[in-house]
Scaffold this motif. Structure first.
Motif, short mmCIF file in Angstrom:
data_model
loop_
_atom_site.label_atom_id
_atom_site.label_comp_id
_atom_site.label_asym_id
_atom_site.label_seq_id
_atom_site.Cartn_x
_atom_site.Cartn_y
_atom_site.Cartn_z
N ARG A 62 0.83 -1.20 0.00
CA ARG A 62 0.00 0.00 0.00
C ARG A 62 0.87 1.25 0.00
N GLU A 63 1.88 1.24 0.87
CA GLU A 63 2.77 2.39 0.95
C GLU A 63 3.52 2.58 -0.37
N GLU A 109 1.34 4.42 -2.75
CA GLU A 109 1.29 5.85 -2.43
C GLU A 109 2.56 6.56 -2.87
#
Lengths: 305, 499, 291
Positions: free
Chosen positions: C198-199, C202
């Motif tokens: 997820r990071e 981003e």
């Protein structure tokens, strides 16, 4: 010529002493990357313990010189090593991985503590020791009567240093202890992973450095016949300069640096001025650090990014 | 809730015994010679030995039991630890004929192991509770509180400092206050380099010496007045800092430290041996005292050198205290100026870059910061303050010699900064009062002063490496610091130092 | 091939030797004005060494590094380390994060604006007396910091000590800090190392938005092929210090030399290209993200 020869001999002797102390600085720096500021005071304690050894054996009536020397040498090495071990255990080990300046400040504190500990217990006055070994060889005589001599003591100092250096190089190069030490120098985490007891290895490094400093203390005491609680500070800084000049982390470098510093000091005192001999040594320290921080035999350091 | 597995005494006892025995044995090795044998002058100016084996025995016994108490407490038997602690204290007090020093050491050691045990008794380790705060974390709370209250503490402190000459209007009190204030100023000056920029300067006394000799020599050779020399001394010291700093500032931390120490010694040796210019070891005597801002002189005669005397100008009774009080206020003002400048700079880009440099100098360069210039700025500014303090020292003493500018002096100032808390202005004040004031008040401690210093430096480094009252607050906040959060530094998981 | 119309950075025959070891060996390439250029390669291929040459921590043994900014050309190999960031506008992040750990998040971003604020504070003189010109400059500095805090979602934690932030946030803060120097070229050294998927997603968006909102080229060292393939316009592959491929991501992914470098000699013709590429991606993933 005679005068020069005499200064060279004196320089060599002094340099051998500096070299023995410098090894302690260089080994500790190699393994934990800090300046053991208290090492000069360990040297001073070694000299004091030697002094007490001579006095005690005198009281006990041990008269045979080689036996006296041997006992004092071994006792001084062992008891001084206990100081080296304790200093590391109390003042440096808890600080591993701490704030960058902390070990150095702790070392300065330890140095102050040891100086004043000795001063309180033994008094501030310089302690004299009558010559233990007298006499020597006459090497050259000038028409005006000046003679260059090398004393038996100076021969002993140089021989002792050579023997210790050989033994020590063997220890580091050939034994498992030496291998452990070198592995800790390279990478402590990795050394620990392959089963090296890092704490113990570091302790042993301090013990060995202190034992060599004790030898230096013993011969310094015999050569100059006097010791006081503050002596370790100046001698320690000069020995540190020797370690830096030779290339910190390098054992042959420490010995080479010691000899050079001893020579510089002796020749400077002999030809220029005794008062400024310390300035000469400090000057060397500053110049070496500025122009060749890796020293004569050291590896250049690259800034790690 | 799981019951706490209490270790059995049978397991613990051999371990504790071994540990205590080892500690006792090491103590024996350390003390057998240095404590047990006393070198004293004997017949024909030769040394002889006195024996003090009683002292060795006491040291070994003390360490043996002290270590045992600590080990018991650590292994989960704090009651035993407390018991032994109480026994040590009682033994030290009751055993007849102990020297005072031994008594103090015994009581102190017993108290420490006792308190350690009480702490564990009061908050036993329980798996269902977070571990009790360590003493270092408690101290951090204290430091944080002091930092929050710094305005109040500052106002009260300054008010007290101003009122002090009237509260204690006697010569020795004012002299002591002046001395402490001088060290506070030196500590604040050095704090810029050590506390903010993180450069360990072991030769700070060099700039103190440059300031003192600047005034001494200018007054001697050119008859300059103190008020002219004060700024000149600061400038000369700053200049010295610039010249010395230029070559050495690119050196790594510990090399930098040792080179500054070398410079400090070089300056002292030169002062000592350049007799024709500096007076050599005899120093410079009869350095003129300062006038009252060039308006009046502190003399008993109503007039001197064409200036009225201070007491006639203000219509007071003459007393030699006037000059002392004036000197006290002078150093107070100088110190407060240093403090104000330090606090202000810390909030400017320069000060922020110093702190960034202390944290990570490689990152600083990657952000386009000229590391050499900002280090040089820190070094120079700090040297200037040392120079001011030096010229004040010269005018207060009226006499200076190289003796006053040894490495010990640098070490004392460094100890003040380090013990008080690097970067903490309040910490410097506290440490200066403790280090300079205490030994003056307890004269019998005088000879133990440097010993205690050395030990304190080691202990504080082990306990709280950034110093007693070190606690950083951000120089600027977005949310007024209210939402400041995250774990406190002591609780942050240990970060592996980048090698 | 990608189109390098107006190269921002021209690396010409860059060589870096340490004693007998040649870490970077005669590497030449160009990076486009607002391109995202990825540098990939197995461990020890010389990627970080090349970054250190570009950002002035090492002086290259040979070669030329030309960076054009506002019509002027800066030769990085001749510049002092700090000037590379200050004048040429090269900012960087570090493989093992180098934040000012005991300073607050906001302060980290203000230190990055040091040169600008220093000038505004009249080299501290005006600042010492609190002149309004400096106060205005500081407010502007804080505004810029706020902009970047928003962008990396750290506004809430602006007053935290940087060292207390979680790992992913520290990575983002380091990028924000680099951007606060107002760079022309942003060098990111493994920005996705240790981030979860997820990071990482981003991060991709952050890098893309930096590129689209600001006139800045990005040079990226990365092991995570999902980052490299998704966002880069141009990929350069190093192996044992040499450049072995240079081109668009798709082309590089199927380049047999690249596959060989990652997988070794033997297997190269036994596998179809996309299987090999997938294997390469797995091989390139750092095994232990925390290490």
């Amino acid at each position: 010529m005679e005068y020069f020869l005499q200064q060279v001999i004196n320089g060599l002797t002094l340099g051998a002493i500096y070299g023995l102390i410098a090894i302690g600085y260089t080994m500790v720096y190699g393994i934990i990357g800090m300046i053991n500021f208290a090492h000069g005071d360990i040297f001073m304690i070694g000299a004091f313990i030697s002094l007490m050894g001579f006095l005690l054996l005198g009281l006990l009536g041990v008269g045979w010189l080689p036996l006296t020397l041997l006992i004092v040498l071994i006792a001084s090495m062992m008891l001084t090593a206990a100081y080296g071990w304790t200093v590391e255990r109390l003042a440096y080990r808890p600080l591993r991985g701490s704030f960058r300046l902390a070990p150095l400040i702790s070392a300065i504190g330890m140095s102050l503590f040891l100086q004043n500990y000795v001063q309180l217990l033994q008094g501030a006055r310089a302690k004299p020791l009558p010559p233990v070994i007298e006499g020597g060889f006459e090497l050259m005589r000038r028409p005006d009567g000046f003679t260059a001599t090398i004393s038996y003591l100076q021969i002993l100092i140089i021989l002792l240093t050579v023997v210790l250096m050989i033994a020590f190089t063997f220890l580091i190069q050939r034994t498992s202890l030496g291998r452990q030490q070198r592995s800790c120098e390279q990478d402590k985490t990795m050394a620990a992973l392959i089963g090296v007891n890092v704490d113990r290895t570091i302790s042993i490094t301090f013990v060995m450095g202190a034992a060599l400093a004790a030898v230096a203390g013993l011969v310094y005491l015999m050569r100059y016949g006097v010791i006081d609680f503050f002596e370790g500070f100046l001698v320690g800084i000069k020995a540190f300069t020797a370690a830096v000049l030779g290339g910190i982390g390098s054992l042959p470098g420490a010995m080479l640096g010691g000899l050079l510093i001893g020579m510089i000091e002796a020749l400077w005192s002999g030809y220029f001025s005794v008062q400024y001999k310390d300035v000469a040594v400090f000057g060397v320290l500053v110049l070496v650090l500025i122009f060749r921080p890796s020293g004569l035999l050291g590896k250049p350091e690259i800034e790690k990014v | 809730m799981a019951a706490v597995q209490r270790p059995s005494m049978d397991d613990v006892l051999p371990r504790v015994g071994r540990e205590a025995a080892l500690a006792g044995l090491v103590t024996l090795a350390l003390t057998a010679t240095m404590v047990g044998l006393h070198t004293v002058p004997g017949a024909q100016s030769r040394l002889t030995l006195e024996f003090r084996f009683g002292d060795v025995l006491m040291a070994v016994v003390l360490v043996f039991f002290g270590r045992m108490a600590l080990a018991f407490t650590r292994e989960g038997f704090p009651a035993y630890g407390l018991g032994i602690g109480v026994l040590i204290v009682a033994g030290s007090l009751l055993y007849p004929g102990l020297p005072t020093v031994v008594e103090i050491m015994g009581v102190g050691a017993g108290a420490i192991v006792g308190i350690n045990a009480v702490w564990r008794l009061a908050r036993p380790m329980r798996p269902d509770r977070p571990p009790p705060k360590t003493s270092a974390q408690l101290m951090d709370d204290v430091a944080a509180w002091v930092q929050r209250q710094s305005v109040v503490i500052g106002v009260v402190g300054v008010a007290f400092a101003i009122a002090l000459p009237f509260l204690f209007p006697d010569r020795s009190s004012i002299d002591l206050a002046t001395l402490v204030m001088t060290y506070i100023m030196l500590g604040w000056g050095l704090n810029i380099v050590v506390g903010l920029a993180g450069l360990l300067d072991l030769g700070y006394v060099a700039f103190y010496a440059v300031g003192a000799y600047s005034y001494g020599l200018l007054a001697q050779y050119f008859d300059f007045s103190f008020w002219l020399c004060l700024p000149l001394a600061g400038l000369l010291a700053a200049f010295a800092g610039l010249i010395l700093g230029f070559p050495v500032l690119r050196l790594r931390g510990d090399y930098f430290a040792i080179v500054t120490l070398g410079f400090g010694e070089i300056i002292r040796v030169v002062l000592q041996n350049w007799s024709s210019f500096t007076g050599g070891p005899d120093g410079i005597a009869s350095i003129p005292r300062p006038s009252f801002f060039g308006i009046a002189e502190f003399t008993s005669a109503p007039e001197a050198d064409g200036l009225p005397s201070f007491h006639t100008l203000f219509g007071l009774e003459f007393t030699p205290l006037h000059r002392l009080i004036f000197l006290y206020y002078l150093i107070l003002i100088l110190a407060l100026v240093v403090n104000a400048v330090s606090l202000r700079i810390r909030r400017l880009p320069l000060g922020r870059s110093w702190e960034a440099l202390r944290e990570d100098d490689v990152a600083c360069q990657s952000l386009g910061i000229n590391r050499r210039n900002i280090k040089l700025a820190a070094f120079t500014i700090s040297a200037m303050f040392g120079g001011f303090a030096g010229s004040f020292f010269a005018t207060r003493q009226g006499f200076i010699s190289p003796e006053s500018f040894t490495f010990i002096e640098s070490a004392i100032v460094l100890a003040i900064v380090v013990l008080g808390g690097m970067g903490s202005q309040t910490g410097v004040v506290l440490a200066a009062i403790l280090i300079i004031g205490m030994p003056e008040l307890f004269r019998e401690l005088e000879e133990y002063r440097m010993l205690i210093f050395g030990a304190a430096m080691v202990i504080i480094m082990v306990w709280r490496p950034r110093g007693l009252l070190a606690h950083r607050v951000p120089t600027v906040t977005l949310h007024g610091g209210r939402r400041k959060g995250g774990p406190s530094p002591g609780q942050r998981p240990e970060q592996v130092p980048a090698e | 091939m990608i189109d390098v119309q107006a190269p921002l950075l021209t690396v010409d025959h860059l060589t870096m030797r340490f004693g007998g070891l040649t870490a970077v060996d005669d590497v030449s390439f160009q990076a486009g004005a607002t391109d995202i250029t990825a540098v990939i390669g197995p461990n020890g291929a010389g990627k970080t060494t090349m970054f250190n040459c570009l950002t002035g921590f090492y002086k290259p043994t040979e070669g030329q590094l030309a960076l054009s900014r506002n019509g002027a050309t800066h030769y990085l190999e001749r510049m002092e380390g700090h000037l590379i960031a200050a004048k040429a506008g090269v900012a960087r992040t570090f493989q093992n994060i180098r934040l000012f750990a005991n300073m607050s998040v906001l302060e980290n971003l203000l230190v990055a604006q040091h040169n600008k604020l220093m000038k505004a504070s009249g080299y501290s003189i005006a600042g010492l007396f609190g002149l309004p010109s400096y106060r205005r400059a500081e407010r502007e500095g804080i505004e810029l910091a706020k902009y970047w805090l928003d962008k990396v979602r750290l506004t809430e934690r602006a007053d935290w000590e940087a060292g207390n932030l979680p790992y992913g946030a520290q990575r983002r803060l380091e990028i924000a800090r680099a951007m606060c120097t107002n760079p022309r070229l942003l060098c990111l050294d493994e920005p996705a190392a240790g981030l979860n998927p997820r990071e990482t997603g981003e991060l991709n968006e952050l890098i893309l938005s930096i590129r689209s909102d600001h006139e800045v080229g990005v040079l990226l060292i990365e092991h995570d092929m999902s980052v490299v393939m998704k966002i880069s316009d141009h990929v350069i592959v190093l192996d044992y210090g040499r450049k072995i491929a240079d081109g668009a991501p798709e082309a590089v992914r199927n380049d047999p030399a690249v596959i060989r470098a990652y997988l070794g000699e033997e297997e190269d013709d036994a596998l179809p290209p996309d299987v090999a590429a997938d294997l390469a991606r797995d091989a390139a993933q750092p095994r232990d993200p925390g290490a």
